[in-house]
Design a protein around this motif. Structure first.
Motif, short mmCIF file in Angstrom:
data_model
loop_
_atom_site.label_atom_id
_atom_site.label_comp_id
_atom_site.label_asym_id
_atom_site.label_seq_id
_atom_site.Cartn_x
_atom_site.Cartn_y
_atom_site.Cartn_z
N GLY A 1 11.91 16.90 88.34
CA GLY A 1 13.13 17.65 88.59
C GLY A 1 14.35 16.84 88.18
N GLY A 2 15.49 17.48 88.21
CA GLY A 2 16.73 16.78 87.89
C GLY A 2 16.90 16.58 86.39
N ALA A 3 17.54 15.47 86.03
CA ALA A 3 17.88 15.17 84.64
C ALA A 3 16.67 14.67 83.86
N ASP A 4 16.83 14.62 82.54
CA ASP A 4 15.82 14.03 81.67
C ASP A 4 15.77 12.52 81.90
N LEU A 5 14.61 11.92 81.66
CA LEU A 5 14.47 10.47 81.76
C LEU A 5 15.23 9.80 80.62
#
Length: 186
Positions: free
Chosen positions: A100-104
């Motif tokens: 979830g959240g932003a891309d790595l």
């Protein structure tokens, strides 16, 4: 205690610990010597800003990253936003993992996160080879993962098992299609 209850308690402790440390920062020797110098990043795409999902129960300055999970807007260290490894189940579905959240984003080698990174065919961080002295929380910080300790569970470590030099960790939970709850047999 059932395996689900143990995993829930473990995850709650991890989230509590990460939340308590969210405002803390560490200064590395390199930062102390030249604060303008930034670590070299691998050839990964620029971070994707996380647009907060509007939900009545998500506090201001937080972003929803998965079922019932909100984390502070922003990211660890120099990260603009955070990725999050969600481990759990909703309803009657089995335990599973989601990213979830932003891309790595690889922010480059850090103290206690000096291993080698392998990229997927789209240039995104996919796996990480553990170097001597590496620590899960710092590996998470290197890749803008809010809950870096969850990398252990994501990769099948349980009961305080320690990562070892040469271990290859999957970084993105969405790449793990055959995840097995390490506490399922208890």
């Amino acid at each position: 205690m059932s395996s689900t209850a143990k995993l829930t308690a473990t995850l709650a402790a991890l989230v509590f610990g990460a939340t308590a440390l969210a405002g803390c920062t560490a200064t590395t020797a390199r930062q102390a010597a030249d604060p303008s110098e930034k670590p070299a990043a691998s050839q990964a795409p620029e971070p994707t800003a996380v647009e907060p999902e509007v939900e009545a129960d998500v506090p201001e300055q937080y972003v929803n990253v998965g079922p019932g999970t909100s984390i502070p807007v922003g990211g660890p260290g120099e990260c603009e936003s955070s990725a999050y490894i969600w481990i759990g189940s909703t309803g009657n579905e089995p335990m599973h993992v989601e990213q979830g959240g932003a891309d790595l984003v690889d922010m480059g080698p850090l103290d206690f996160a000096n291993g080698e990174v392998s990229l997927d065919d789209q240039g995104r961080p996919a796996t990480y080879t553990v170097a001597p002295g590496d620590v899960l929380t710092r590996i998470g910080e290197r890749f803008c993962i809010y809950n870096g300790n969850a990398l252990g569970l994501l990769n099948g470590y349980s009961h305080g098992a320690v990562i070892q030099p040469g271990d290859v960790l999957t970084l993105n939970a969405d790449l793990v299609t055959d995840w097995v709850d390490p506490y399922a047999d208890e």
